[in-house]
Design an enzyme around this catalytic site. Structure first.
Site, PDB file in Angstrom:
ATOM      1  N   GLY A 199      -6.838 -26.087  -0.832  1.00  0.00           N
ATOM      2  CA  GLY A 199      -8.078 -26.391  -1.531  1.00  0.00           C
ATOM      3  C   GLY A 199      -9.216 -26.772  -0.611  1.00  0.00           C
ATOM      4  N   VAL A 200      -9.435 -26.018   0.454  1.00  0.00           N
ATOM      5  CA  VAL A 200     -10.563 -26.272   1.351  1.00  0.00           C
ATOM      6  C   VAL A 200     -11.256 -24.964   1.700  1.00  0.00           C
ATOM      7  CG1 VAL A 200      -9.555 -28.330   2.415  1.00  0.00           C
ATOM      8  CG2 VAL A 200      -9.158 -26.098   3.454  1.00  0.00           C
ATOM      9  N   GLY A 242       3.552   6.848   8.326  1.00  0.00           N
ATOM     10  CA  GLY A 242       4.916   6.940   7.811  1.00  0.00           C
ATOM     11  C   GLY A 242       5.791   5.768   8.213  1.00  0.00           C
ATOM     12  N   ASN A 243       5.438   5.065   9.320  1.00  0.00           N
ATOM     13  CA  ASN A 243       6.170   3.861   9.715  1.00  0.00           C
ATOM     14  C   ASN A 243       5.878   2.689   8.782  1.00  0.00           C
ATOM     15  OD1 ASN A 243       6.087   4.925  12.970  1.00  0.00           O
ATOM     16  ND2 ASN A 243       7.905   3.818  12.253  1.00  0.00           N
ATOM     17  N   SER A 244       4.827   2.809   8.003  1.00  0.00           N
ATOM     18  CA  SER A 244       4.400   1.715   7.137  1.00  0.00           C
ATOM     19  C   SER A 244       5.542   1.253   6.229  1.00  0.00           C
ATOM     20  CB  SER A 244       3.225   2.192   6.278  1.00  0.00           C
ATOM     21  OG  SER A 244       2.578   1.117   5.664  1.00  0.00           O
ATOM     22  N   HIS A 290       0.813  -1.218   0.000  1.00  0.00           N
ATOM     23  CA  HIS A 290       0.000   0.000   0.000  1.00  0.00           C
ATOM     24  C   HIS A 290       0.844   1.264   0.000  1.00  0.00           C
ATOM     25  CE1 HIS A 290       0.397  -0.286   4.517  1.00  0.00           C
ATOM     26  NE2 HIS A 290       0.400   1.027   4.425  1.00  0.00           N
ATOM     27  N   ASP A 328       0.170  -7.553   1.305  1.00  0.00           N
ATOM     28  CA  ASP A 328       0.570  -6.167   1.551  1.00  0.00           C
ATOM     29  C   ASP A 328       2.086  -6.029   1.588  1.00  0.00           C
ATOM     30  OD1 ASP A 328       0.193  -3.462   1.857  1.00  0.00           O
ATOM     31  OD2 ASP A 328       0.139  -3.552   4.037  1.00  0.00           O
TER      32      ASP A 328
END
Length: 514
Positions: free
Chosen positions: A313-314, A255-257, A133, A163
């Protein structure tokens, strides 16, 4: 004497050739290593210092000094296209807040906007991991180091389901952060968050690990199964978000992202991704993506340009009081199988509707994230040991994970003239063509288009995945760096692409608007 001189010169030349050949071999070997393997080679010769004080208490000064140079400030220029995320009001709906762009400020008409985040260098040749992001809407990406040098970055790969994004700058001999082991992280241990919050310079905050395996519903619908089906529905889905966050009370803000969460030894244990807050600023709850998942994803980005995911696949639901009453079971934990994908990995191993998945690789499954993250670290064809219960009896099976065809799901757009920005504007990911592919099409150069994003130039003009691009602006290309370099020769705002596919040779002339 002449003969001796000639012999000596020959020996010196021979030695130089041998050293040069070894260096070339060494370079090729390094290129094939994973990021973790390259780090292990480096730190074998350059071990981290002991980061405990004489009293035995954690010494954060050493960890901060070791990590801070490897955490970078990312600044992006983007075109705001209006609010596409729906309503607001949830304390967890904070990507825009965390990234510095509140939703209410988004305009209905496109306009240029600036935002910033953080990133972590993971190799000395310019690879940086950050959040998807942070860069997903970027027209231009700038990276500023702690030594105040600034570089343009290109996107190597990104995925909203995790992300995570991998970007690269054109530089060498850079500081980077050592990988840790997020499986060994313990609740209550000291951690540091390093990044660029609130437009400040490099900042370090301390706290503890508050919880592990947290799911907060920020990456997608909480009703999505991570293995190819919506819970309680029967249609397959392609977008499958993975959440298994490390929770910390270290101060994290806008901003820490994309910044680093490290332990007291200065080892990377997570990539900071979100905060839970009713105000959009720190309220005591931060969330980081575990580094053991990050390692796999960034290696996939570097090798393939996109994430290679394996699926069980469940369709399942965590065992709760409602499930116990509805299906008359006594179990208090595990994942109740609502349905299985026909011919999927689970069905092929004998798992059926009504079974309860109780363990993965011998580890007890308490929540869906226990299965979700473990499988997300693997690729199609990898094996995973699963324990399930039927009629009160447990059985171990080994599943061979299967792939799910990914859809074009990313966005790309651009509006400036640099080669890096044009590269990002193409809206595509590439990997080098194999020797077999070059032989098949009788070509000497080529990169394979591995992903085409809906709003990029390739997507707009209908370029499909699988095309082998042999030349860009008339120059042969064999890797993403050469693609970017060739884009620097764009004349009259027209990018010329030559490629081959099963349909023959193709040529495109793409207009670049500014």
């Amino acid at each position: 004497m002449k003969k001796i001189g000639i012999t000596l010169i020959t020996a010196l030349v021979g030695g130089a050739v041998a050293i040069g050949g070894y260096k070339l071999f060494e370079s090729k070997q390094a290129e094939q290593m994973s990021f973790e393997e390259k780090q292990n080679v480096y730190y074998a010769s350059n071990p981290l210092p002991e980061m405990l004080s004489s009293t035995g208490n954690p010494d954060f000064t050493e960890a901060a000094a070791a990590v801070s140079p490897g955490v970078v400030h990312i600044r992006v220029t983007m075109t705001s296209r209006g609010n596409q995320r729906g309503g607001q009001g949830s304390p967890f709906d904070m990507f825009e807040e965390f990234f510095g762009m509140p939703q209410q400020r988004r305009q209905s008409r496109p306009q240029q906007a600036m935002a910033s985040g953080s990133g972590v260098m993971i190799s000395n040749d310019g690879y940086i991991v950050t959040n998807n992001h942070v860069v997903e809407d970027a027209d231009k990406i700038e990276v500023k180091l702690t030594n105040q040098r600034t570089y343009e970055a290109k996107v190597i790969g990104r995925d909203p389901d995790f992300d995570l994004a991998l970007i690269k700058i054109n530089a060498t001999k850079l500081p980077f952060v050592k990988f840790g082991d997020s499986d060994n992280v313990r609740i209550g241990e000291w951690v540091l968050a390093v990044g660029y919050p609130l437009s400040l310079q490099s900042t370090v905050t301390a706290g503890i690990v508050s919880a592990k395996g947290r799911q907060i519903g920020i990456l997608g619908e909480q009703q999505q199964s991570p293995y190819g089906y919506r819970q309680q529905q029967e249609e397959p889905i392609a977008r499958t978000a993975v959440e298994s966050f490390i929770q910390t009370d270290a101060v994290i803000n806008k901003g820490n992202s994309g910044g680093a969460l490290v332990n007291a030894r200065g080892e990377l244990i997570g990539i900071n991704a979100a905060i839970a807050s009713p105000t959009g600023v720190y309220a005591g709850y931060g969330f980081a993506i575990p580094v053991n998942l990050v390692k796999k994803i960034v290696d996939d980005f570097k090798e393939f340009g996109t994430v290679q995911r394996g699926y069980v696949g469940v369709s399942f639901r965590e065992v709760d009081e409602q499930i116990r009453e509805k299906y008359n079971i006594d179990d208090v934990q595990g994942l109740f199988v609502l349905d299985v994908v026909e011919d999927g990995a689970a069905a092929s191993s004998g798992i059926k509707k009504g079974d309860i998945i109780t363990k993965v690789e011998g580890k007890t499954v308490i929540s869906s994230s226990d299965l979700q993250e473990r499988v997300a670290r693997l690729s199609p064809g990898d094996k995973v040991k699963v324990t399930y219960k039927r009629d009160g009896k447990e059985k171990d099976v080994t599943l061979t994970l299967k792939g799910l065809e990914a859809k074009a799901k990313e966005e790309a757009a651009g509006s400036n003239k640099s080669a890096t920005e044009i590269f990002n504007k193409l809206g595509a990911s590439f990997k080098p063509a194999s020797a077999a592919q070059k032989k098949q099409y009788d070509i000497s150069s080529g990169v394979v288009v591995t992903q085409v994003h809906r709003e990029g130039i390739f997507g707009y003009f209908g370029v499909e995945r699988g095309l082998i691009v042999t030349h860009v602006n008339g120059k042969p290309v064999n890797n993403v760096d050469q693609v970017e370099s060739a884009l620097g020769d764009t004349k009259r705002n027209i990018v010329r692409i030559t490629g081959v596919s099963e349909n023959g040779t193709v040529e495109f002339n793409f207009p670049i608007e500014y």
